[in-house]
Structures are given as C-alpha cells and as structure tokens.
Design a protein around this motif. Structure first.
Motif, PDB file in Angstrom:
ATOM      1  N   PHE A 173      -1.047   1.367  -3.534  1.00 43.07           N
ATOM      2  CA  PHE A 173      -1.832   0.594  -2.574  1.00 43.07           C
ATOM      3  C   PHE A 173      -3.286   1.051  -2.545  1.00 43.07           C
ATOM      4  O   PHE A 173      -4.208   0.240  -2.435  1.00 43.07           O
ATOM      5  CB  PHE A 173      -1.207   0.711  -1.178  1.00 43.07           C
ATOM      6  N   ARG A 206      -4.651  -2.695  -2.273  1.00 47.03           N
ATOM      7  CA  ARG A 206      -3.642  -3.684  -1.893  1.00 47.03           C
ATOM      8  C   ARG A 206      -3.181  -3.418  -0.459  1.00 47.03           C
ATOM      9  O   ARG A 206      -2.897  -2.263  -0.107  1.00 47.03           O
ATOM     10  CB  ARG A 206      -2.453  -3.558  -2.862  1.00 47.03           C
ATOM     11  N   ASN A 209       2.358   5.065  -2.245  1.00 44.78           N
ATOM     12  CA  ASN A 209       1.121   4.892  -1.488  1.00 44.78           C
ATOM     13  C   ASN A 209      -0.115   4.921  -2.387  1.00 44.78           C
ATOM     14  O   ASN A 209      -1.130   4.292  -2.081  1.00 44.78           O
ATOM     15  CB  ASN A 209       1.012   5.960  -0.400  1.00 44.78           C
ATOM     16  N   GLN A 236      -0.861  -2.697   2.555  1.00 43.82           N
ATOM     17  CA  GLN A 236       0.458  -2.070   2.534  1.00 43.82           C
ATOM     18  C   GLN A 236       1.549  -2.980   3.069  1.00 43.82           C
ATOM     19  O   GLN A 236       2.735  -2.682   2.891  1.00 43.82           O
ATOM     20  CB  GLN A 236       0.417  -0.746   3.307  1.00 43.82           C
TER      21      GLN A 236
END
Length: 322
Positions: free
Chosen positions: A50, A55, A47, A57
């Motif tokens: 991201f 970015r 995580n 998910q």
C-alpha cells in the motif's frame, strides 16, 4: 534501495522466494499483468504494498495460489461452481470472490469478509509459488490508478528503487487483468471484466451472467478513474472519427484507430481489430504514447460486442475525469 532484476532460472527463483519470505516486495510476471507480490501471511510486507503503490488500504488485494488444494486455507462455504470453473480456467485469468476464512488477514481484504483468489497461468510464478509454498498477494506492480505493467521494464519505469526485485518473465500474454466473478451470492456476478471472456464462463456454469459495472463491492480495479496514462484519454465512436480528424490538434495528440484511415497530417497508431490481440497491447500502447510525450490520446471505440467488454471498461476508466 536498489531494485535487482532477476531472471527465470532456479538460482534467481530461490532468491525471489527468500526475499518474499524475508518480508520484501518482488514484482512477478503473470499471464495478465505484472504483480507486486508480498507474503500473504506477513502484515508488514502487505502494508509495504500500500505504501509503495500509494494505494488506499481499503482497496483489497487479490490472493495468488499455486493450487486449488490450498483453497480451504483461505476461503469457506465454497460453492460447487468453484470447482467447475477451476477445472476449466485455473491456472488462468479468472479471480473468484469467495467468503474468507476467519484466519485471513483483514489487511488483504480491506476489512471485508470476502476474499478474491486466483491461480496465475505463468510458469515462472507457478514455480515461485511452489518453492515458497505460501500464498502471495499481488496487485499490479505500478503506482495506484496508473497504467498496469505488462513487462519488467514497465515495472522498472514505475517502481525502480522502491521494491527489492523484479522477476522477469517476459511480456504478459493476456495483457489485461483477470476477470473477477462474485460467487458469494446464489447468482454469480461479473464484478470486473478481464482476460477471461464472459461467454466462456457462461458456457461452463450454464448460467447467464450480467456484468455489474456499478457494483460497490470492494474489489481491485472498481474505481471509476483507473488504468490512466499521463496523457488525457478521449474516446470517440467510429461515426465521429472523420469529424474528429478535421478538428484534432496535431502536434501533441495521437489517434488510436481500429478503422483503416490514412491521414498524413495527424499522428495515427493502428490498433488490432481482434479483441484478444487488442487487449494484449492496450496498456503497452498507452505507455508508449506517454513515452512519446503525447498530451492527448484519442481512441476509436471498439464494437459493442461481448468480446470487447473488458476493453470498453478499461477505456472508460482510463478516460474518466474527476
């Protein structure tokens, strides 16, 4: 957070492995581009990727392994073409889309039942994977949608202070992302052209493969706007170049040329005429033009030949306007 620069020695490789085991992010070198690595079994670390890259998910990550011996831990219903392709192109710039193992975290695949896997061809990262003895996920080590990094300095420019470390393995040899091949259906498909030419793949599996540039399959790099520098990118056919030169803004514009044209009143950057060499320097050239504060980058399009397909793909996405 202070981002530390690690060298390709045993002590720093152990440091990089420990950081990854502790759930931290480490930028790693590959033959294609630098990747932002996290332990593929650690949801929290995944995580972070991201979050740091900004970015979405839903955009899947590519899994990196040290050996095909680990493949059964991550994929199921593996077709025979995999072993044939792996024999010829792994380690190397080839990623295979396969049906994922039920135990694979959905955070890696964006909720898809498929997973993209490759074995990178870089001695530093292969050593790191051996020490870590785990799979890692590693999208490009840059902000999402921007130009991919092909050196440790590029990563530092984008992510300094946002990640724990960068493992410096020198300049990336290939310079373009891996070619993604979908093997989840009976007929293989190219979902993303890249560092492995399509013709080489066709020779090995003895099948004709057509690129699917409009595929809605969830994979890395399939957005229309991607690989974009700060400057706006404008592609032109060779036949249009002479007219472009006559009307081209002078001060804050540059022309990336394949043709041998000499003009004293405009900024020209000569690009390699060989497709492989062009790919090696394409991203670093876009970054260099940003460093020089150009606002517009005009690009002479390369020939419409199969060896240039990945370059055409990157230019199209770098120049896409939302």
């Amino acid at each position: 957070m202070k981002t530390i620069l690690l060298k390709a020695n045993d002590i720093d490789l152990d440091k990089a492995s420990q950081l990854l085991s502790d759930g931290e992010l480490v930028a790693i070198p590959t033959e294609t581009v630098y990747g932002l690595a996290a332990d593929a079994s650690n949801i929290s670390a995944i995580n972070k990727i991201f979050e740091v890259k900004k970015r979405p998910q839903s955009h899947p990550l590519i899994l990196h392994l040290r050996s095909i011996d680990q493949l059964n831990d991550w994929a199921i219903d593996i077709p025979s073409d995999v072993h044939n392709l792996a024999k010829h192109f792994w380690p190397g710039p080839m990623s295979l889309l396969l049906k994922k193992h039920p135990d694979v975290l959905s955070e890696i695949t964006g909720g898809s039942d498929k997973i993209c896997i490759r074995i990178p061809n870089h001695p530093v990262t292969l050593s790191l994977l051996t020490i870590l003895n785990k799979g890692i996920v590693a999208p490009s080590a840059n902000l999402f949608g921007r130009v991919s990094p092909t050196s440790a300095q590029h990563v530092l420019d984008d992510l300094d202070g946002k990640i724990s470390a960068i493992l410096d393995g020198g300049q990336c040899e290939v310079g373009l992302e891996s070619t993604i091949i979908d093997l989840t259906e009976i007929k293989p498909k190219i979902l993303r052209p890249g560092g492995l030419p399509i013709a080489h793949i066709e020779e090995v599996i003895d099948k004709k493969i057509l690129p699917h540039s409009n595929s809605d399959e969830k994979i890395s790099g399939n957005l229309l706007n991607h690989y974009q520098p700060r400057a706006s990118v404008h592609p032109y056919e060779k036949s249009e170049i002479e007219h472009l030169i006559n009307d081209m803004p002078i001060n804050k514009s540059v022309l990336l040329l394949l043709s041998d044209i000499n003009k004293n009143n405009i900024h020209i950057h000569q690009m390699p005429k060989d497709a492989y060499q062009y790919g090696q320097v394409f991203y670093s050239t876009l970054r260099l033009m940003d460093d020089k504060k150009y606002e517009k980058i005009y690009i002479e399009l390369p020939p419409e030949k199969s060896e240039w397909y990945a370059i055409h793909d990157r230019i199209k996405k770098a120049s896409f306007k939302i």
